[in-house]
Motif scaffolding. Structure first.
Motif, PDB file in Angstrom:
ATOM      1  N   GLY A  44      76.612  15.502  40.579  1.00 35.00           N
ATOM      2  CA  GLY A  44      75.916  14.642  39.785  1.00 35.00           C
ATOM      3  C   GLY A  44      75.021  14.785  38.600  1.00 35.00           C
ATOM      4  O   GLY A  44      75.125  13.911  37.643  1.00 35.00           O
ATOM      5  N   ARG A  45      74.586  15.968  38.444  1.00 35.61           N
ATOM      6  CA  ARG A  45      73.922  16.298  37.699  1.00 35.61           C
ATOM      7  C   ARG A  45      74.546  16.965  36.150  1.00 35.61           C
ATOM      8  O   ARG A  45      74.313  16.875  35.197  1.00 35.61           O
ATOM      9  N   HIS A  46      75.774  17.480  36.582  1.00 31.90           N
ATOM     10  CA  HIS A  46      76.583  18.272  35.719  1.00 31.90           C
ATOM     11  C   HIS A  46      78.038  17.731  35.778  1.00 31.90           C
ATOM     12  O   HIS A  46      78.994  18.439  36.255  1.00 31.90           O
ATOM     13  N   PRO A  47      78.379  16.405  35.396  1.00 34.64           N
ATOM     14  CA  PRO A  47      79.612  15.973  35.827  1.00 34.64           C
ATOM     15  C   PRO A  47      80.905  16.674  35.070  1.00 34.64           C
ATOM     16  O   PRO A  47      81.842  16.347  35.324  1.00 34.64           O
ATOM     17  N   GLY A  48      80.603  17.406  34.088  1.00 33.80           N
ATOM     18  CA  GLY A  48      81.584  18.184  33.372  1.00 33.80           C
ATOM     19  C   GLY A  48      81.853  19.310  33.942  1.00 33.80           C
ATOM     20  O   GLY A  48      82.733  20.184  33.273  1.00 33.80           O
ATOM     21  N   TRP A  49      81.234  19.627  34.817  1.00 36.55           N
ATOM     22  CA  TRP A  49      81.170  21.228  35.440  1.00 36.55           C
ATOM     23  C   TRP A  49      82.024  21.082  36.656  1.00 36.55           C
ATOM     24  O   TRP A  49      82.185  20.224  37.531  1.00 36.55           O
ATOM     25  N   TRP A  50      82.740  22.160  37.009  1.00 33.81           N
ATOM     26  CA  TRP A  50      83.458  22.297  38.090  1.00 33.81           C
ATOM     27  C   TRP A  50      82.532  22.914  39.345  1.00 33.81           C
ATOM     28  O   TRP A  50      81.930  23.746  39.161  1.00 33.81           O
ATOM     29  N   VAL A  51      82.472  22.180  40.591  1.00 33.48           N
ATOM     30  CA  VAL A  51      81.338  22.389  41.527  1.00 33.48           C
ATOM     31  C   VAL A  51      82.322  22.440  43.114  1.00 33.48           C
ATOM     32  O   VAL A  51      83.046  21.845  43.080  1.00 33.48           O
ATOM     33  N   GLY A  52      81.831  23.370  43.682  1.00 35.68           N
ATOM     34  CA  GLY A  52      82.624  23.590  45.075  1.00 35.68           C
ATOM     35  C   GLY A  52      81.563  24.041  46.160  1.00 35.68           C
ATOM     36  O   GLY A  52      81.017  25.174  45.749  1.00 35.68           O
ATOM     37  N   ALA A  53      81.707  23.371  47.274  1.00 40.09           N
ATOM     38  CA  ALA A  53      81.069  24.210  48.311  1.00 40.09           C
ATOM     39  C   ALA A  53      82.019  25.014  49.223  1.00 40.09           C
ATOM     40  O   ALA A  53      83.282  24.521  49.347  1.00 40.09           O
ATOM     41  N   ALA A  54      81.657  26.151  49.695  1.00 40.32           N
ATOM     42  CA  ALA A  54      82.679  27.068  50.376  1.00 40.32           C
ATOM     43  C   ALA A  54      81.985  27.941  51.227  1.00 40.32           C
ATOM     44  O   ALA A  54      80.643  27.828  51.257  1.00 40.32           O
ATOM     45  N   ARG A  55      82.790  28.944  51.849  1.00 37.40           N
ATOM     46  CA  ARG A  55      82.314  29.888  52.959  1.00 37.40           C
ATOM     47  C   ARG A  55      82.935  31.249  52.545  1.00 37.40           C
ATOM     48  O   ARG A  55      84.126  31.203  52.095  1.00 37.40           O
ATOM     49  N   THR A  56      82.317  32.108  52.857  1.00 34.00           N
ATOM     50  CA  THR A  56      83.253  33.636  52.597  1.00 34.00           C
ATOM     51  C   THR A  56      83.841  33.621  54.039  1.00 34.00           C
ATOM     52  O   THR A  56      83.802  33.112  55.134  1.00 34.00           O
ATOM     53  N   ALA A  57      85.094  34.064  53.830  1.00 33.75           N
ATOM     54  CA  ALA A  57      86.139  34.111  54.780  1.00 33.75           C
ATOM     55  C   ALA A  57      86.366  35.486  55.328  1.00 33.75           C
ATOM     56  O   ALA A  57      86.199  36.555  54.765  1.00 33.75           O
TER      57      ALA A  57
END
Length: 279
Positions: free
Chosen positions: A266-279
């Motif tokens: 929401g704060r940075h609409p032009g950036w790529w964002v992702g939630a993840a976990r180490t696998a």
């Protein structure tokens, strides 16, 4: 009987610490890095065909020998003596030139997929190393301590850790990042892997470093903004991954990671964002 079409996942990676110990006479750098695969990445579809064909969806990438996936397929088919071809569709979901190892992972996944599609007595690690220093790591399927130029891999158990990835839309050449570091003479000592893993286990601030980060950030201020944004979102231990420009920070839980990713998007609409976990 030749199997039918199949989809394979190509995981991203982060460097939970990257130390550059020095540079060799041949221009390659001595590394000490903890590399960890993630639960986010690209997808690739493979189907038998009369020739080798590559399509790319989600990014403007070449579909011939300039693409590492194409070269990986060429290498395997040649080494295996396969007279047939394969049609590959790369669904590109990771940002380009971002320090997440996307191209290397796509290449390794191609080798593994073709080994299932066309079984043969082929030395996959040797093919992988011929494609790039990071490619052998993705054959392992788990975290590893990388040494030498990245070819000496020791499997390491890393606790499953939620995190958030943030890319400010800057592409960074790995060659440039290493050249800038060498020009500054800012080489670093080996990682304290025991301290790093202990902090991860306890959920504490992690004492890792990325030797490439200072010089890359100096030339690309948006990366510094991304690191600060991750901290403002309530995450801890922010770090640039690899040569950048993707940064990550650790979360206390999956729920916190998902909430922080929504906030950052929401704060940075032009950036790529992702939630993840180490696998």
């Amino acid at each position: 009987m030749t199997p039918g079409p199949a989809r394979h996942f190509a995981p991203a990676k982060i460097n939970l610490g990257l130390s550059v110990l020095g540079i060799r006479e041949n221009g390659y750098h001595d590394l000490h890095s903890l590399m960890v695969p993630l639960t986010v990445g690209d997808d690739l579809d493979f189907a038998p065909a009369d020739t080798l064909r590559l399509r790319v969806e989600g990014a403007d990438l070449p579909t011939d020998e300039r693409n590492l996936v194409y070269r990986a397929a060429q290498a395997y088919l040649g080494a295996a003596g396969v007279g047939e071809g394969v049609e590959i569709t790369l669904h590109k979901r990771l940002p380009l030139a971002s320090g997440l190892g996307g191209g290397s992972s796509d290449a390794a996944t191609t080798l593994l997929a073709l080994a299932r599609l066309f079984p043969a007595d082929v030395d996959l690690p040797a093919l992988a190393l011929g494609l790039g220093a990071d490619v052998p790591f993705f054959l392992l399927g788990g975290a590893a301590l990388a040494q030498g130029v990245g070819e000496r891999l020791t499997p390491v158990r890393v606790p499953p850790t939620p995190l958030v990835l943030l890319n400010p839309g800057v592409e960074v050449s790995a060659g440039d990042a290493y050249r800038w570091l060498g020009g500054a003479g800012a080489f670093t000592p080996p990682l304290d892997v025991a301290a790093l893993l202990g902090a991860l286990e306890r959920g504490e601030e992690v004492p890792y470093l990325n030797a490439l980060q200072p010089e890359v950030v100096r030339r690309h201020p948006p990366i510094a903004q991304a690191l600060a944004a991750l901290e403002r979102a309530g995450l801890h231990s922010p770090l640039m991954s690899g040569s950048g420009s993707t940064c990550f920070a650790l979360a206390r839980s999956d729920a916190q990671a998902e909430e922080a990713a929504r906030t950052l998007a929401g704060r940075h609409p032009g950036w790529w964002v992702g939630a993840a976990r180490t696998a």
